[in-house]
Each structure stands twice: as C-alpha cells, then as structure tokens.
Enzyme design. Structure first.
Site, short mmCIF file in Angstrom:
data_model
loop_
_atom_site.label_atom_id
_atom_site.label_comp_id
_atom_site.label_asym_id
_atom_site.label_seq_id
_atom_site.Cartn_x
_atom_site.Cartn_y
_atom_site.Cartn_z
N ASP A 91 -13.71 -18.78 5.65
CA ASP A 91 -14.33 -17.78 4.79
C ASP A 91 -15.84 -18.02 4.78
O ASP A 91 -16.33 -18.96 5.40
CB ASP A 91 -13.72 -17.84 3.37
N ASP A 265 -3.95 -14.16 2.86
CA ASP A 265 -4.15 -15.58 2.59
C ASP A 265 -4.03 -15.79 1.09
O ASP A 265 -4.36 -14.91 0.30
CB ASP A 265 -5.54 -16.05 3.02
N CYS A 303 18.29 -20.65 3.18
CA CYS A 303 17.08 -21.10 3.87
C CYS A 303 17.43 -22.21 4.86
O CYS A 303 18.25 -23.08 4.57
CB CYS A 303 16.06 -21.59 2.85
N CYS A 305 15.20 -24.37 6.15
CA CYS A 305 14.11 -25.34 6.27
C CYS A 305 14.62 -26.77 6.07
O CYS A 305 15.70 -27.00 5.54
CB CYS A 305 12.96 -25.02 5.32
N CYS A 308 15.67 -27.53 2.43
CA CYS A 308 16.94 -26.93 1.99
C CYS A 308 18.13 -27.51 2.75
O CYS A 308 19.24 -27.53 2.23
CB CYS A 308 16.88 -25.42 2.13
N HIS A 333 8.79 -26.17 1.72
CA HIS A 333 9.74 -25.07 1.59
C HIS A 333 9.02 -23.73 1.36
O HIS A 333 9.35 -22.72 1.98
CB HIS A 333 10.71 -25.31 0.43
#
Lengths: 395, 374
Positions: A91, A265, A303, A305, A308, A333
C-alpha cells in the site's frame, strides 16, 4: 505495465480471471491476507503457500520504519526478505498515517505526520511513497491517495478526490520500475456518485495497470457501500483488475465479486482468529464460548484444512486467547477458509433452492460463489481494520 | 558413567540417547505449528514432554478421554509423549504448600494441589506413552527433615500411582532427595526396589557403555525390570559443584537397564554433567527460555572454536513477534539437537570426558572475554 489480465468466465457482471504478475499467476477473485511487517502473524510463508495464498499485502508504512526500504532493497527486495516466492502488493503508507497517527496533516505536498521514532514531523509525498515502494519491490504498488473517513461529508470529500487525481500524476512520474511493478490508481470520492464518476474517468485516462476502489470499508452503511462499488465497477475498464480496498467479510466479498470486483484485502480473518473466532460456512464460530469445551467436532466438519483434519473444537477452546498456538491454528484455518470460499463450492441444496427462486446460481459456481450461510454476518459493520489498532491479545 | 543407547516408545521411531525431549504447551511444541514439526530433524525431535497440569482448565478429563487421549487430541500419532507434572517453565512445584495429601504446583491457573488419584485420573485420560509418578520436589535449601519427608512421600505416591496406573503406557519412578547425598541414595534404592512396569510393553534398549559400544537395539522383555526413572528435584538451587555427586549417587543406585529422564538441567554445561552421570533423557525448557529472552544459540558444535549465544535485538519484549520467536525457536531446537548429536558421537568414540572438558573450558573463556568487553 507488468501484468496480464485475462477473463476466463463471466456471469452477468461477475468475472473470473487469470491475473499474471511478475511473481505469480493468480486466479481472481482473490483475497490478499495482510502481512503487516513482512509476515502474517502466526503463519510461515510455507504455510501460506500450502493454504493457497496468491498475493500478500505488505504495509509500506511499517516496512519503511523497520527494517526500512533501503535495507529491504539491499537484501534483494521484499520477496527475498520475507522468503515469499509468490506475488506481493504494497500500500502507499497513507492509510496507516491517518489511522495510526493522530497528528497526521494532509497538505498539497503530502501527508505530514509525527515520526513514531523521534516525534519529529515527517512528510510523506507521493514521490516518496513510490520511491519507497520501488525499493520494496512488490508486484503491485499503490498510489498515495488523500484518505478521508467515508462518514465525513462536505467539501473535504471533493478536495480529497481532486488531490488524489493530482497526486496520481506525481506518482506516475515518480515510478521508476513500470516494467516490473504495477502502479494501481485509487478511486476516491466518498459516497458521492458524481465525484466517484469524475475520479474514475480521470484515472482511466491514465491507462493504469489496475484500479482500486478506496475510501470504503470505513463504517459507511452497506447500502451506500455496494452502490459505490457497483458504480465504480461499471465505469472501470473490463480488461483491468479491480481491487476493493479493506474489504474482508466473506459476504462483502461475494457481493463485490458479483458486482465485478476482483481483489480484496483485510486483516479481519487473522485478527478475528486472534480473538478466538473461526470463519465457517454458517458464519462465525466463537471458540471462546463455554459450549466449545466439550465439543469434540472439528471447527468445520466440511473443511479440509490441517486444523480441521487434526483438532477438535474442545482442544482449540483450551488454547484460544491464552496460548499463541491458538491464534496460529485459527489464523491458519481462517485464511484457508478465505482462500477456498471464493472458488465456489456452493452446496447443491443451495443451488436447488435458488433455482426454485428463479436465481440461477449453479452456472456461476465455477467463477465465484455466494457462500450460502452468511446471514450471521449481515449486520457486521463495514470497517476497515488496521492491524495495529488493537494490541495483540495473548501472552 | 556416560552411556549411549537407543530408546523406543510407542509408534515413535527409535531415538539414540542421550536425547532431548521437546517442551510443549498443552501438548504442542512451543511456537512451531504442528504441520511444521517435520521440518525439525527426525527422528531426534519425536519425543515430546507434556505436563498434565496444562489441562487443569479449559478442557475436562472426560472430554480428553472422549477425544481418545493426547495423541488423538494433538494429531501427533507418531510422536512419543512423555508426561511429567512439572514443565520447568510455567508449572513448578511449590514445596511449602505440598502436604501429605498431594503435591502443590504454581501454574498459570493458580496454585494447585494435585493428589495421586487426581494425577492418575489425568494420566488415564491423556494416555501418554510414558509418565513419571508424582513427586514431592523440594528446593536445595529445605531442612533435612523436610527433605526426608519429601523422599518418603514420593515413594508412597509412587505406590499409589502404580496401583492406579492405566493398562497402556509406561511408568517412570520419580526420584527426589534434594541436595542431600544420603537421601538421594535412599530414594533411588527405594524406587529401584520396586519393579512395577511388569508386563507393560515397550523399550528396546541395549545400553552400550562408553567404551564397549553395543547398539543393536534388541527388544528386551521388561517383565521384572522397572521401566525407567524420572529424576526430579534438580535445578532448584543446588550448586553446580555439588551436582555431580548428587547425580552419580542416584545413577549408581539404579539398575543399568532402565532409561533415566531428568528435569531441570538446561544449560549445555548442566546437560554435560547429567550425561557424565549416565542420564539419558533431558527436557528442553532451556531453549524455550533462551528464545523468549531473544537469544539464538550459536555455539559451535565441534567445540573447536569459541562458543557464545547471540542476542537478537529488538525481540525480547515484543510479544507480537510470534513468527520471529517461532523462527528462532526452530533454530535453537535444531542447534540443541545437534549438540546432543555431538555428545552421542563423543560417547561412541570414547572421548566424552575430553569433549566435556573442552566444551566447558571454551565457553568459559569466551564468556570471560565477552564480560571484559562489556
């Protein structure tokens, strides 16, 4: 221009595209996690690749203070410094000046602020912001804009918009690496459609590699928010990426994507993780809640991931807000969730229901998704977070 | 007498000893996310030391049992989990509050009195591969009388713990005795007399002595042998000079077969003292403390050059620097595992005494130089 933007699929105003940047070929719509000081809190760059992050946002303000852009340059740029092979965006530094420093003063020259190092007044000009970003070396750099709170009304909004336009020319003139870094212009103009219209038209004349819609996610009501996004995306060129700054709630991302935006973002997923909240298809899950202490299910049974697959809500509850590992696992997660959900895995039952309602959602699943169960967040305020506004919550 | 061996536990791969156990918080190693654990050297990093006291609040024993115990809860099936009440970081024995009913600890959730039955309840729900019996650890400065009581209690609690021990998992008998050589000997002999772990599975150990190395790792049925020993009460105010005698009197009183785990020896010099006395397994709270203080280990492992710790500026007080701590901790763990590797090599090559002397001397000289410069 150092990017290629190819639209791969459309549904009404929404689009899915391939965005080719110097360091990575990205699929949009995409979410960019915020790595304030060259690192996402609690996650390594290996994990971020594993999770599927395509672009990380670095904060110019923080990096310029420490380790300084000169040092980053000397060490071969931010990619090397933080050991991240994929794309980066920085930025302009302007937003942190306004949000973190109470004594920031914006004049035609630039943003004057009090140095957090020695308290002396310092000036960040458009030229300097670009120079710093040139040294940091991200794939996408942002023009310095005149940021005002969206909730402010009156002539200040107009002044800020026109100043942003004057500054964009100074930014373009100062940009020394246009073949390696893409300078995005930022649309300002508050909630005023006329000002937004003027701003978009003038920016588009500059034929920039991409455009951001700024000045949103600052606490304005959702109705105003989506109207501004809709107006800007309608006016911005089809063949350039569109980035809505500071947007991070899953529902907001779905709405903006439906309106034709491509990039987002926000620190929300990682910040909320540090406060013990997990993002799940039904909305959010507060792991601090007592009921979690005996819940032996994973955070989100659907999920895939690492968290999980391995951990129960009960164990995360035991860690959360007391131990740093709780934040680390929840951040993992939540970012995984953010990377997955815009890809569109709308459950079949939602598609069926929508078809009965006359809304054909199945055809757009491939390009973007309306994640089905987001009603829990519908009243969440639009608020652009700054990661440093709230102190780290544990240990 | 220093010794090198092979240690095996549960599904965990064989590990050469002397070895380091990684410290954990609520079962997971500090700072390093579990998916990144394989980036540490394997199999050296596959023994974790867990404190049951970390689960005093936040999750009930019943829930841990219904998840299926520690391994399942942590998603670490291939790791060897060793339960010891004290973690040497946040959970420390508070001997003044310990009484005949149970051992008292200072913990992050306040002071807690743990009775043997409660402790065994936790062990039964956690189901670690290995656990130490409950001990009454006292600092070096307590009276002779108090120290004697601590030995009596620790022996009594061992019997109580063993009587309540779960079907799987292996017990290590706790040995205390403060800084009194006689009490240390009495405690070690009392514990060695008891052969409890009986039919419990585990341990393929063939201990090699320093000079004649045997390293086959033959499965030894441990029917009548005590599974192993946990040595407590160190790192509580005893001096560096009196420690070798205290350690030797314990290890001399124990049968050779059982592995010996110690808590509270952290510094490289202390680890070397332990190894010299025949200790096999050490905790790693030292590298935790180093990392929190902002230090990265940089002493060379071959002991040929100077040794020092390197301070990372701007890190000590900033607790948001979780990534930095994780990186430094990973480095420190790597480095300390390397230190243990050098120790093992020195033992196998029969030059441990020399290694110890050189290491201590080099580091002392280096620290003296640094002190002069500062």
């Amino acid at each position: 221009m150092a990017l290629r933007f190819e639209i791969l699929g459309r549904f009404n105003r929404a689009r899915a595209a391939r965005l080719t940047l110097p360091h990575f070929v990205c699929q949009t719509p995409l979410f960019m996690p915020v790595g304030t000081q060259g690192t996402i809190k609690g996650l390594t760059t290996n994990q971020l690749e594993e999770i599927g992050c395509q672009i990380i946002l670095g904060n110019t303000y923080h990096l310029a203070l420490r380790p300084t852009s000169e040092l980053i340059d000397e060490l071969g740029g931010l990619h090397k410094f933080m050991n991240w092979p994929r794309a980066l965006l920085t930025d302009s530094g302007g937003f942190q000046m306004v949000s973190l420093l109470h004594l920031a003063d914006i004049t035609e020259k630039g943003v004057t602020f009090q140095s957090p190092v020695d308290g002396k007044p310092m000036l960040l000009t458009p030229e300097e912001s670009i120079q710093i970003q040139n040294r940091i070396g991200a794939d996408i750099i942002m023009a310095l804009d005149d940021v005002v709170k969206t909730t402010i009304t009156g002539p200040r909004i107009e002044e800020a918009m026109y100043r942003t336009l004057r500054w964009i020319d100074r930014c373009i003139a100062a940009h020394k690496r246009p073949n390696e870094q893409n300078l995005f212009g930022i649309v300002q103009g508050g909630l005023d459609p006329v000002l937004r219209d003027v701003c978009v038209r003038h920016l588009v004349e500059r034929n920039l590699p991409g455009y951001a819609i700024g000045g949103l996610a600052g606490g304005e009501d959702k109705d105003s928010f989506w109207r501004v996004v809709a107006l800007c995306t309608a006016l911005l060129p089809e063949d350039k990426p569109r980035y809505v700054m500071g947007v991070g709630y899953p529902l907001d991302i779905v709405v903006c994507s439906a309106l034709g935006a491509d990039m987002y973002d926000c620190v929300y997923p990682t910040r909320t993780a540090r406060f013990g909240t997990a993002l799940v298809p039904e909305g959010v899950l507060k792991l601090k809640h007592k009921a979690m202490a005996e819940d032996t299910r994973p955070i989100d049974p659907t999920c895939a991931c690492m968290v999980c697959k391995n951990y129960t809500r009960a164990y995360i509850h035991c860690l959360v807000t007391k131990d740093a590992m709780g934040s680390q696992l929840l951040s993992y997660h939540n970012l995984y969730y953010m990377m997955q959900f815009p890809k569109g895995d709308v459950p079949e039952w939602v598609c069926n229901a929508m078809e009965v309602a006359g809304i054909k959602i199945s055809s757009c699943c491939a390009s973007f998704s309306s994640s089905p169960d987001l009603e829990l967040e519908k009243d969440a305020p639009t608020k652009k977070f700054d990661d440093d506004e709230v102190a780290f919550d544990s240990n | 007498m220093e010794r090198a061996g092979v240690f095996q536990l549960g599904n965990c791969p064989s590990i050469e000893t002397p070895a380091l156990l990684l410290s954990t918080r609520k079962g997971l190693p500090h700072f390093i996310s579990p998916d990144l654990l394989p980036s540490l050297p394997l199999p050296d990093s596959s023994l974790l030391q867990v404190s049951p006291l970390h689960f005093l609040e936040g999750i009930s024993s019943k829930t841990i049992s219904s998840i299926g115990g520690l391994h399942k809860m942590l998603g670490l099936n291939d790791y060897g989990l060793v339960a010891v009440a004290r973690d040497s970081i946040q959970c420390l024995p508070e001997s003044s509050a310990t009484n005949k009913l149970g051992a008292s600890f200072e913990t992050p959730c306040g002071r807690a009195l743990i009775k043997p039955t409660e402790y065994m309840g936790m062990i039964s729900s956690l189901r670690p591969n290995l656990w130490a019996t409950l001990a009454d650890e006292v600092p070096a400065w307590v009276s002779k009388k108090r120290n004697k009581i601590s030995v009596d209690r620790t022996v009594k609690w061992l019997d109580e713990c063993i009587a309540l021990s779960p079907a799987d998992g292996v017990a290590f008998g706790a040995i205390v005795g403060g800084s009194d050589v006689e009490e240390r000997r009495r405690c070690a002999r009392e514990i060695a007399k008891r052969n409890v772990s009986g039919q419990k599975t585990m341990l393929c150990i063939e201990w090699g002595s320093a000079n004649s190395l045997k390293f086959e790792g033959v499965e030894v049925p441990l029917r009548c042998v005590f599974a192993g020993y946990w040595i407590g009460g160190f790192g509580f105010g005893e001096s560096m000079d009196e420690r070798p005698a205290l350690l030797s009197v314990v290890t001399d009183s124990l049968p050779k077969e059982g592995p010996r785990l110690i808590s509270g020896l952290g510094l490289p010099e202390e680890v070397l003292q332990g190894v010299a006395a025949g200790i096999d397994l050490f905790d790693s709270s030292y590298i935790y403390h180093l990392t929190i203080g902002g230090f990265a280990l940089t002493f060379p492992l071959d002991t040929k050059t100077n040794t020092s710790d390197f301070k990372l500026t701007g890190m000590g007080t900033d607790h948001t620097k979780i990534n930095l701590k994780a990186t430094v901790y990973r480095h420190n763990t790597h480095h300390y595992l390397g230190f243990f590797q050098s120790i093992r090599e020195a033992i196998k090559e029969g030059r441990f005494n020399q290694f110890q002397q050189m290491f201590v001397e080099k580091r002392r000289n280096h620290l003296a130089e640094v002190a002069v410069c500062a």
